[in-house]
Design a protein around this motif. Sequence first.
Motif, PDB file in Angstrom:
ATOM      1  N   GLY A   1       0.952  -1.093  -0.014  1.00  0.00           N
ATOM      2  CA  GLY A   1       0.216  -0.051  -0.016  1.00  0.00           C
ATOM      3  C   GLY A   1       0.831   1.189   0.009  1.00  0.00           C
ATOM      4  O   GLY A   1       2.000   1.532   0.878  1.00  0.00           O
ATOM      5  N   LEU A   2       0.422   2.093  -0.803  1.00  0.00           N
ATOM      6  CA  LEU A   2       1.399   3.228  -0.823  1.00  0.00           C
ATOM      7  C   LEU A   2       0.831   4.637  -0.899  1.00  0.00           C
ATOM      8  O   LEU A   2      -0.098   5.095  -1.985  1.00  0.00           O
ATOM      9  CB  LEU A   2       2.117   3.103  -2.433  1.00  0.00           C
ATOM     10  CG  LEU A   2       3.538   4.123  -2.544  1.00  0.00           C
ATOM     11  CD1 LEU A   2       4.382   3.768  -1.561  1.00  0.00           C
ATOM     12  CD2 LEU A   2       3.765   4.045  -4.024  1.00  0.00           C
ATOM     13  N   VAL A   3       0.864   5.535  -0.123  1.00  0.00           N
ATOM     14  CA  VAL A   3       0.068   6.469   0.254  1.00  0.00           C
ATOM     15  C   VAL A   3       0.667   7.891  -0.922  1.00  0.00           C
ATOM     16  O   VAL A   3       1.852   7.600  -1.381  1.00  0.00           O
ATOM     17  CB  VAL A   3       0.502   7.160   1.488  1.00  0.00           C
ATOM     18  CG1 VAL A   3       1.824   7.830   1.745  1.00  0.00           C
ATOM     19  CG2 VAL A   3      -0.631   8.402   1.801  1.00  0.00           C
ATOM     20  N   GLN A   4      -0.069   8.497  -1.535  1.00  0.00           N
ATOM     21  CA  GLN A   4       0.218   9.509  -2.679  1.00  0.00           C
ATOM     22  C   GLN A   4       1.190  10.640  -1.880  1.00  0.00           C
ATOM     23  O   GLN A   4       1.995  11.043  -2.579  1.00  0.00           O
ATOM     24  CB  GLN A   4      -1.143  10.349  -2.900  1.00  0.00           C
ATOM     25  CG  GLN A   4      -2.067   9.517  -3.576  1.00  0.00           C
ATOM     26  CD  GLN A   4      -2.821  10.526  -4.377  1.00  0.00           C
ATOM     27  OE1 GLN A   4      -2.712  11.790  -4.798  1.00  0.00           O
ATOM     28  NE2 GLN A   4      -4.272  10.114  -4.158  1.00  0.00           N
TER      29      GLN A   4
ATOM     30  N   SER B   1      -1.155  -0.606  -4.308  1.00  0.00           N
ATOM     31  CA  SER B   1      -2.437  -0.099  -4.313  1.00  0.00           C
ATOM     32  C   SER B   1      -2.288   1.282  -3.444  1.00  0.00           C
ATOM     33  O   SER B   1      -1.523   1.366  -2.872  1.00  0.00           O
ATOM     34  CB  SER B   1      -3.534  -0.841  -3.542  1.00  0.00           C
ATOM     35  OG  SER B   1      -2.874  -1.429  -2.384  1.00  0.00           O
ATOM     36  N   ASN B   2      -3.373   1.919  -3.637  1.00  0.00           N
ATOM     37  CA  ASN B   2      -3.483   3.135  -2.803  1.00  0.00           C
ATOM     38  C   ASN B   2      -5.001   3.505  -2.386  1.00  0.00           C
ATOM     39  O   ASN B   2      -5.892   3.060  -2.850  1.00  0.00           O
ATOM     40  CB  ASN B   2      -3.330   4.461  -3.961  1.00  0.00           C
ATOM     41  CG  ASN B   2      -3.499   5.549  -3.152  1.00  0.00           C
ATOM     42  OD1 ASN B   2      -4.354   6.318  -3.420  1.00  0.00           O
ATOM     43  ND2 ASN B   2      -2.748   6.205  -2.376  1.00  0.00           N
TER      44      ASN B   2
ATOM     45  N   SER C   1      -4.724   6.380   4.341  1.00  0.00           N
ATOM     46  CA  SER C   1      -3.625   5.827   5.223  1.00  0.00           C
ATOM     47  C   SER C   1      -4.533   4.953   6.412  1.00  0.00           C
ATOM     48  O   SER C   1      -3.963   3.715   6.722  1.00  0.00           O
ATOM     49  CB  SER C   1      -2.823   6.702   5.958  1.00  0.00           C
ATOM     50  OG  SER C   1      -2.100   7.355   4.927  1.00  0.00           O
TER      51      SER C   1
ATOM     52  N   MET D   1      -5.425   1.474   4.797  1.00  0.00           N
ATOM     53  CA  MET D   1      -4.328   0.753   4.367  1.00  0.00           C
ATOM     54  C   MET D   1      -3.817   0.135   5.843  1.00  0.00           C
ATOM     55  O   MET D   1      -3.183  -1.160   5.707  1.00  0.00           O
ATOM     56  CB  MET D   1      -3.039   1.553   3.532  1.00  0.00           C
ATOM     57  CG  MET D   1      -3.956   1.847   2.397  1.00  0.00           C
ATOM     58  SD  MET D   1      -2.411   2.217   1.095  1.00  0.00           S
ATOM     59  CE  MET D   1      -1.938   3.787   2.006  1.00  0.00           C
TER      60      MET D   1
ATOM     61  N   ALA E   1       2.468  -1.281   4.226  1.00  0.00           N
ATOM     62  CA  ALA E   1       1.915  -0.006   3.752  1.00  0.00           C
ATOM     63  C   ALA E   1       2.624   1.077   4.202  1.00  0.00           C
ATOM     64  O   ALA E   1       3.141   1.219   5.188  1.00  0.00           O
ATOM     65  CB  ALA E   1       0.484   0.092   4.185  1.00  0.00           C
TER      66      ALA E   1
ATOM     67  N   THR F   1      -8.633  10.586   4.964  1.00  0.00           N
ATOM     68  CA  THR F   1      -7.102  10.655   4.806  1.00  0.00           C
ATOM     69  C   THR F   1      -6.052  10.902   5.948  1.00  0.00           C
ATOM     70  O   THR F   1      -6.528  11.739   6.685  1.00  0.00           O
ATOM     71  CB  THR F   1      -6.423  10.856   3.440  1.00  0.00           C
ATOM     72  OG1 THR F   1      -6.814  12.389   3.465  1.00  0.00           O
ATOM     73  CG2 THR F   1      -7.390  10.383   2.246  1.00  0.00           C
TER      74      THR F   1
ATOM     75  N   GLN G   1      -6.737  13.598  -5.706  1.00  0.00           N
ATOM     76  CA  GLN G   1      -5.247  13.692  -6.384  1.00  0.00           C
ATOM     77  C   GLN G   1      -4.391  14.769  -5.831  1.00  0.00           C
ATOM     78  O   GLN G   1      -4.935  16.091  -6.161  1.00  0.00           O
ATOM     79  CB  GLN G   1      -5.257  13.257  -7.833  1.00  0.00           C
ATOM     80  CG  GLN G   1      -5.721  11.913  -8.228  1.00  0.00           C
ATOM     81  CD  GLN G   1      -5.161  10.967  -8.061  1.00  0.00           C
ATOM     82  OE1 GLN G   1      -3.895  11.084  -7.761  1.00  0.00           O
ATOM     83  NE2 GLN G   1      -5.889   9.674  -7.855  1.00  0.00           N
TER      84      GLN G   1
END
Length: 311
Positions: free
Chosen positions: A96-99, A126-127, A130, A133, A145, A202, A227
């Motif tokens: 899991g990857l935060v923006q 995936s996103n 937080s 995830m 993550a 988030t 985004q």
Amino acid sequence: MELRHLRYFLAVAETHSFTRAAARCYVAQSALSQQIARLEKDVGAPLFSRTSRSVRLTAAGDLLEPLARRILADVDNAQAALDALAGLRRGRLRLGLVQTMAVSFDMVEVLAEYHARHPGVDLRVSNAPSPRMAAEVLAGTLDVALVGLGARQVPEGLDHRVLGSAPLVVVVPHDHALADRETVGLAELPDSHPLIQFTRGTGLRRQVEAAFARAGVPAGEHFEVGQLHDMIRLAVHGVGVTVVPRSTVVGPGSLLGLDSADDLPRGARMLRLTDDEAVHHICAVYDGTRLAPAAAAFLGVLDQYGTDRSV
């Protein structure tokens, strides 16, 4: 109780339909219904409440669902560990990857290095917000993550490594009343430009709202965007102002690819906040009690790029 019964059960729970679940599992609906009936006999209680219009979990089903997910995740992790015995020639990493990557290195470089070392590992990125995830790591549906949470916000039961932090900044268009300032307090922002906010729930949204609360003013809900790149660009184009981590504007891996805040297009400005507590943290969270070799190898690559840094 068989593993396939649990998979069929989760398919019905997720699709709310025996027909759709059977199609997902590539079995006949009658066969799936029979297996669900056997599972209900094993647990001694009905798992679904069925009507002509819907299929819903019963109390027993609600209790079984997270347990079934964890059991299947443990089985998958065990298989991944066995696959990885010979130098990680095979395996799987669910990341899991935060923006909002508030780190002093480029995550694309980390992923590229990991793939170069372990090309046979199936990497799935995936996103999501937080907190979600982190919950998925706890449930076993993600292996690691990278989340926008501080150490105190990491859920109990998870291990974490602090990867970095970045101060929050305000991006304003060139014609903003405070565009000639270097620093600003959130209470000083005029109402002439609406606030562009990140997705509700988030880690960043919570940190921004906490900063406004410390300033004694409401954050407002004028504009919500999913985004970070779009949030910054909208502010640059004069739609409003936005509060984002400095690392998303300038530096390695920044969303606009800028080396300096002076490079912002259209004369937009990046202003520092007077609130020293307005900081965005990034942690890697994982369950150290069931860490698959592919996930452990990824954490090793992260360690080489550095931990506990500020940008």
